[in-house]
Design an enzyme around this catalytic site. Sequence first.
Site, short mmCIF file in Angstrom:
data_model
loop_
_atom_site.label_atom_id
_atom_site.label_comp_id
_atom_site.label_asym_id
_atom_site.label_seq_id
_atom_site.Cartn_x
_atom_site.Cartn_y
_atom_site.Cartn_z
N ASP A 1 0.63 -1.55 -0.06
CA ASP A 1 0.25 -0.10 0.26
C ASP A 1 1.00 1.12 0.09
O ASP A 1 1.99 0.96 -0.15
CB ASP A 1 -1.16 0.13 0.83
CG ASP A 1 -0.07 0.19 2.28
OD1 ASP A 1 0.55 0.85 2.38
OD2 ASP A 1 -0.96 0.69 3.27
N GLY B 1 1.16 3.55 2.41
CA GLY B 1 1.33 4.82 3.10
C GLY B 1 0.37 5.61 3.36
O GLY B 1 -0.10 5.60 5.13
N PHE C 1 -3.06 5.68 3.98
CA PHE C 1 -4.14 5.01 5.11
C PHE C 1 -3.53 4.91 6.39
O PHE C 1 -4.14 5.72 7.62
CB PHE C 1 -4.31 3.30 4.75
CG PHE C 1 -5.20 2.99 5.47
CD1 PHE C 1 -6.93 3.84 5.49
CD2 PHE C 1 -5.42 1.77 6.82
CE1 PHE C 1 -8.47 3.23 6.11
CE2 PHE C 1 -6.78 1.97 7.55
CZ PHE C 1 -7.71 2.28 7.36
N GLN D 1 -10.94 7.88 -4.95
CA GLN D 1 -11.68 8.12 -3.70
C GLN D 1 -12.80 8.92 -3.69
O GLN D 1 -13.21 9.21 -4.65
CB GLN D 1 -10.89 9.38 -2.91
CG GLN D 1 -9.54 8.00 -2.92
CD GLN D 1 -9.51 7.52 -1.15
OE1 GLN D 1 -10.09 7.43 -0.50
NE2 GLN D 1 -8.45 7.02 -0.69
N GLY E 1 -10.87 3.92 0.44
CA GLY E 1 -11.29 5.08 1.46
C GLY E 1 -13.00 4.11 1.42
O GLY E 1 -13.96 5.21 2.11
N ASP F 1 -8.22 -7.36 -0.18
CA ASP F 1 -7.84 -7.31 0.77
C ASP F 1 -8.39 -7.24 2.51
O ASP F 1 -8.96 -6.03 2.32
CB ASP F 1 -6.57 -6.65 1.02
CG ASP F 1 -6.39 -5.50 1.30
OD1 ASP F 1 -6.90 -4.38 0.39
OD2 ASP F 1 -6.04 -5.80 2.03
N CYS G 1 -13.91 -28.61 5.59
CA CYS G 1 -12.73 -27.54 4.79
C CYS G 1 -11.57 -28.76 5.16
O CYS G 1 -11.94 -30.19 5.73
CB CYS G 1 -12.13 -26.60 5.62
SG CYS G 1 -11.18 -25.75 5.54
N CYS H 1 -7.97 -27.59 5.08
CA CYS H 1 -7.68 -27.10 5.11
C CYS H 1 -6.13 -27.51 6.01
O CYS H 1 -6.65 -29.06 6.35
CB CYS H 1 -7.49 -25.81 5.91
SG CYS H 1 -7.85 -25.66 7.33
N CYS I 1 -7.98 -28.40 9.75
CA CYS I 1 -8.91 -28.88 9.43
C CYS I 1 -8.81 -30.52 9.48
O CYS I 1 -9.42 -31.46 9.48
CB CYS I 1 -9.89 -27.88 8.21
SG CYS I 1 -10.47 -27.02 9.30
N HIS J 1 -6.79 -21.70 9.35
CA HIS J 1 -7.90 -21.73 8.64
C HIS J 1 -8.53 -20.58 7.85
O HIS J 1 -9.57 -20.22 7.23
CB HIS J 1 -8.92 -22.30 9.81
CG HIS J 1 -9.92 -22.49 9.81
ND1 HIS J 1 -10.64 -23.70 8.93
CD2 HIS J 1 -10.87 -21.97 9.52
CE1 HIS J 1 -12.05 -23.36 8.15
NE2 HIS J 1 -12.53 -22.48 9.01
#
Lengths: 377, 377
Positions: free
Chosen positions: A90, A92, A94, A195, A222, A272, A310, A312, A315, A341
Amino acid sequence: MPYRLIKQEGAARRGEFVTVHGTVQTPAFQNVATAAAIKGGLSALDLKEIRAQVMLCNTYHLHLRPGDQIVADMGGLHKFTRWDGPILTDSGGFQVFSLAKLRQITEEGVTFNSHLDGHRIFMGPEQSMQIQANLGSTIAMAFDECVENPATYEYAKNSCARTARWLLRCKAEMARLKHEEKAVNPDQLLFGINQGCTFKDLRVEHMKQIAEYDLDGYAIGGLAVGEPAEVMYDIISAVEPYAPKDKIRYLMGVGTPGNIIEGVYRGVDLFDCVMPSRNARHGHLFTWNGIINIKNLKYERDESPIDPHCDCPVCRNFSRAYIRHLQKADEMLGMRLAVMHNLYFYNHLMERIREALDNGTFQQFHDTYVHRLDTRI
Amino acid sequence: MPYRLIKQEGAARRGEFVTVHGTVQTPAFQNVATAAAIKGGLSALDLKEIRAQVMLCNTYHLHLRPGDQIVADMGGLHKFTRWDGPILTDSGGFQVFSLAKLRQITEEGVTFNSHLDGHRIFMGPEQSMQIQANLGSTIAMAFDECVENPATYEYAKNSCARTARWLLRCKAEMARLKHEEKAVNPDQLLFGINQGCTFKDLRVEHMKQIAEYDLDGYAIGGLAVGEPAEVMYDIISAVEPYAPKDKIRYLMGVGTPGNIIEGVYRGVDLFDCVMPSRNARHGHLFTWNGIINIKNLKYERDESPIDPHCDCPVCRNFSRAYIRHLQKADEMLGMRLAVMHNLYFYNHLMERIREALDNGTFQQFHDTYVHRLDTRI
């Protein structure tokens, strides 16, 4: 062109994004590694096991510690962390607007105090690009002002205009840095950020403007900062028609599984969120039937895995009873298994979304899961 | 007979110990998983990767949380943690005497307050055996009094006598529990513990006495509790001739790599210690050249692994610079990688000790490493 649209269902897009660090199948989730480390003690090697495609690191945090120059000296984030897939950093921005203290914004950039030791730092578009060039990420984000919500129309409008001017400075600086001999990643990509707070006309105007700048991708920033989900969805729907069709689109910091399904539904390709790891810390674990609280007494003697559907690494091996015990006893392993998980769940959710798009059944997938996955059970 | 002596060099013994959960090559280190979890977020599956042979769990902690009845209902520690190798459980005695509050000792046992919520608990030889039977460990330890150091001769003598009486009660109760239909591990082994503070004659007398009780193994307890290392070595040398030759010997809670080499030198087969994980937390990492502090500024840009001579999963992948950053930033991954390396170092140290014994070069190994490994560099 790094982005290739493979198939569409309504506004939802199935595509792929080609980078020097590998091709990302989209829609995709980016796994957050703030300070070049996933929370819960997961390493870059663990990310492979949970089917992650992209790692996301935070420019602000890495600038403060260990310092981006050190990361550059170590050969960039890929060598430093041992993650060989795509990394997005990113800008910076935020964190400057959410974590840092005593900030002053001018046309040049932002002066603020480090949240770690209070020392005075200046960051503008050029500094953000220089730091991200040092980090050598696959994708750099433009430096923008993340306006507080709510904001006045007047403030948002002026801020948008400045963010657009900053974007051009980012582009120019990135072009310069990529051609430097010492460049860590000469193929670094740059995404612009839309934005405009919750003002639809500002959002649309701003997107139209930055669409002209021919960037490698476009983010919507934003949002998910306290406004109702419906407002967020409306804004995505409003700006989507003006985002370039041949470029990847990234909805920053979003969100719950339901938010992500709705985002894909409206044409978003990348996401994300810290939710998988943050929820894990509180014992909230995602399943295909909804969110369970593993600390609940009813799991005390439960031999079944977190989610019987699941596969994973958690699990496949550990019981709810064991993970509950670890979390109640504040054992680090409890946090690790929970994060592992939850992140797997997010990456796997994206796989299932892509499958549904491939099969032309995304509408059905949406209707089945959009509420169920966000429900506490 | 579970223990088989393969070869001897001076007092040092190369052997193997056969259990229903696999054969342990000795000398061996037991990896501490206090509350059924290794510190630093390592799972039972990770233990395999760091060449661990034995896991050690704490009876006192598991009795309090999650409760040994729950572990029994889940099928015992092996099913609960997914570690399929040998597990040793301590008796709870050490924690009762070091962690618990307001304890009262009688011939029957000890009444004390839980260090978690203060509730009143009684534990005697029978209770300790019942709890360990519920945990279903491979090896149970007898319930003993861990006398504070220093203690008067009179107190130590009386305590020794009581610990010997408790040992017979442990043996009887274990025999009863193993034949119960619901027994988690009908093949559970029982080790006795030698006590006697730092009084050599008491130690020898006590060892002679318990050697008669025909147990599956013999531990030396109550050492490494503040006395000088030389005093500990002298006591080991004093009691060693009286420990049955055909039984395995375990030095409890010891120690540094140098302590372990000296222990093997004096005829010890088994060790355990929290030092690898505790040191890891403080950035102290073991190498074949001595102990480094990874937080040291000189490692800020160091691309080499923790120990260039180590082939653990951490050294194969990550740099000192990265691990230093993670530890400075308090990232859980920094702790995990440090614990993983340190535990691997201990397990690998035992491998090299066994190799030296196999080759008849243990004296040389001892002389080369006994001081070097404990030196801060």
